[in-house]
Design a protein around this motif. Structure first.
Motif, PDB file in Angstrom:
ATOM      1  N   GLY A  86       0.824  -1.209   0.000  1.00 58.20           N
ATOM      2  CA  GLY A  86       0.000   0.000   0.000  1.00 58.20           C
ATOM      3  C   GLY A  86       0.850   1.247   0.000  1.00 58.20           C
ATOM      4  N   ASP A  87       0.168   2.386  -0.053  1.00 57.82           N
ATOM      5  CA  ASP A  87       0.821   3.699   0.023  1.00 57.82           C
ATOM      6  C   ASP A  87       0.502   4.309   1.374  1.00 57.82           C
ATOM      7  N   TYR A  88       1.537   4.727   2.081  1.00 58.66           N
ATOM      8  CA  TYR A  88       1.370   5.262   3.428  1.00 58.66           C
ATOM      9  C   TYR A  88       1.996   6.657   3.496  1.00 58.66           C
ATOM     10  N   ALA A  89       1.201   7.642   3.878  1.00 60.47           N
ATOM     11  CA  ALA A  89       1.667   9.031   3.897  1.00 60.47           C
ATOM     12  C   ALA A  89       1.741   9.553   5.325  1.00 60.47           C
ATOM     13  N   GLY A  90       2.746  10.379   5.574  1.00 64.37           N
ATOM     14  CA  GLY A  90       2.899  11.000   6.880  1.00 64.37           C
ATOM     15  C   GLY A  90       3.591  12.345   6.747  1.00 64.37           C
ATOM     16  N   LEU A 111       5.283   6.547   1.571  1.00 60.31           N
ATOM     17  CA  LEU A 111       5.966   5.255   1.495  1.00 60.31           C
ATOM     18  C   LEU A 111       5.127   4.321   0.628  1.00 60.31           C
ATOM     19  N   ARG A 112       5.707   3.918  -0.485  1.00 58.58           N
ATOM     20  CA  ARG A 112       5.017   2.989  -1.385  1.00 58.58           C
ATOM     21  C   ARG A 112       5.639   1.602  -1.199  1.00 58.58           C
ATOM     22  N   LYS A 113       4.881   0.738  -0.542  1.00 64.05           N
ATOM     23  CA  LYS A 113       5.392  -0.589  -0.217  1.00 64.05           C
ATOM     24  C   LYS A 113       4.816  -1.608  -1.187  1.00 64.05           C
ATOM     25  N   GLU A 119       9.544   2.392  -1.520  1.00 65.65           N
ATOM     26  CA  GLU A 119       9.993   3.643  -2.118  1.00 65.65           C
ATOM     27  C   GLU A 119       9.515   4.783  -1.231  1.00 65.65           C
ATOM     28  N   ALA A 120      10.430   5.610  -0.795  1.00 66.39           N
ATOM     29  CA  ALA A 120      10.100   6.761   0.042  1.00 66.39           C
ATOM     30  C   ALA A 120      10.154   8.019  -0.817  1.00 66.39           C
ATOM     31  N   ASP A 121       9.012   8.650  -1.014  1.00 68.51           N
ATOM     32  CA  ASP A 121       8.894   9.831  -1.864  1.00 68.51           C
ATOM     33  C   ASP A 121       8.715  11.053  -0.966  1.00 68.51           C
ATOM     34  N   LEU A 122       9.647  12.004  -1.058  1.00 71.19           N
ATOM     35  CA  LEU A 122       9.608  13.193  -0.197  1.00 71.19           C
ATOM     36  C   LEU A 122       8.907  14.372  -0.858  1.00 71.19           C
ATOM     37  N   SER A 201       4.606   8.571  11.599  1.00 66.08           N
ATOM     38  CA  SER A 201       3.205   8.926  11.371  1.00 66.08           C
ATOM     39  C   SER A 201       2.603   8.101  10.239  1.00 66.08           C
ATOM     40  N   ALA A 202       3.403   7.828   9.212  1.00 68.27           N
ATOM     41  CA  ALA A 202       2.902   7.077   8.060  1.00 68.27           C
ATOM     42  C   ALA A 202       2.648   5.614   8.388  1.00 68.27           C
ATOM     43  N   LEU A 203       3.556   4.976   9.117  1.00 68.31           N
ATOM     44  CA  LEU A 203       3.478   3.530   9.320  1.00 68.31           C
ATOM     45  C   LEU A 203       2.836   3.102  10.640  1.00 68.31           C
ATOM     46  N   ASN A 204       2.814   3.970  11.641  1.00 70.94           N
ATOM     47  CA  ASN A 204       2.272   3.563  12.934  1.00 70.94           C
ATOM     48  C   ASN A 204       0.854   2.992  12.852  1.00 70.94           C
TER      49      ASN A 204
END
Length: 246
Positions: A86-90, A111-113, A119-122, A201-204
């Protein structure tokens, strides 16, 4: 910009380099012991590496390094695989830059897992600050590795293998990828710490009981300088307290 220059040559300090540094800082009395400590640490490291090679041979030494990196990569790969695709944003914020308290800065990460990779996109991170709170892309890369190790498996050895299944997407000139003239001269931990908080924040939410609480966004560092009655300068950099988080 200062190109790479020698601090020591043939075990003697290079006067021109030290003069360049100390003529442009208020921290000379504090920096000199740091430089000396770094030199001693490098000399100790070199001696220990040479002793290891002499005792076990170069092939065994290089094999041990490769094994350590492969171990980190494999453990991180397994840890990543346990996260649902999934895609996780924080995001996290820095509320001032020491110059204008009306300006806020945002660190954003997506974070695109997929499978065993992240892949970590800033994208969405604020442009670099005018003051010393920026960090460089190497700092951002380190923060990514630190955050994922803490969240997914703190027992994973921290080596270059940590990043084998990680990709970083980062445009230049942001708070996390600063360029000259501002660059990342001093308080790089402000921005890199915010990135760690954003990754938390994104993954918690998906980690449940394995989630990690963030810090309160400060190292409580107190800096001061002035003149003594005899005219000599004094300076102090003190961390007030501890337990400030990752």
């Amino acid at each position: 910009m200062i190109p790479p220059v020698l601090l020591w040559s043939e075990d003697r300090p290079v006067r021109s380099t030290f003069s360049l540094i100390f003529d442009n800082t208020r921290w000379g009395a504090m920096l000199l012991p740091d430089f000396k400590s770094v030199r001693q640490q490098l000399q100790l490291g070199e001696r220990l590496v040479r002793e290891t090679i002499e005792r076990y041979g170069l092939e065994a030494h290089l094999g041990a390094l490769a094994y350590a990196c492969d171990t980190s990569a494999e453990l991180m790969r397994e840890a990543i695989a346990r996260i649902p695709d999934g895609d996780y944003a924080g995001s996290a914020r820095i509320d001032a830059d020491g110059f204008d308290d009306t300006v806020d800065y945002t660190v954003h990460v997506t974070l695109r897992k997929r499978g065993h990779d992240i892949e970590a996109d800033l994208s969405g991170t604020s442009a670099q600050a005018r003051t010393c709170i920026n960090c460089g892309v190497s700092d951002a890369k380190t923060a990514l590795g630190v955050a994922l190790t803490m969240l997914l498996d703190p027992a994973i050895p921290f080596t270059s293998g940590t990043w084998r299944h990680l990709d970083l997407v980062a445009a230049p000139g942001t708070l996390l990828t600063a360029l000259p003239p501002e660059g990342a001269p001093m308080m790089f931990w402000e921005a890199s710490g915010a990135l760690i908080a954003a990754i938390f924040s994104a993954l918690n939410p998906v980690l449940g009981a394995n989630a990690v609480g963030g810090d309160y966004g400060s190292t409580n560092t107190h800096n001061a300088n002035g003149l003594r009655p005899d005219g000599t300068r004094w300076t102090s950099a003190t961390q007030c307290g501890g337990e400030h988080g990752p």
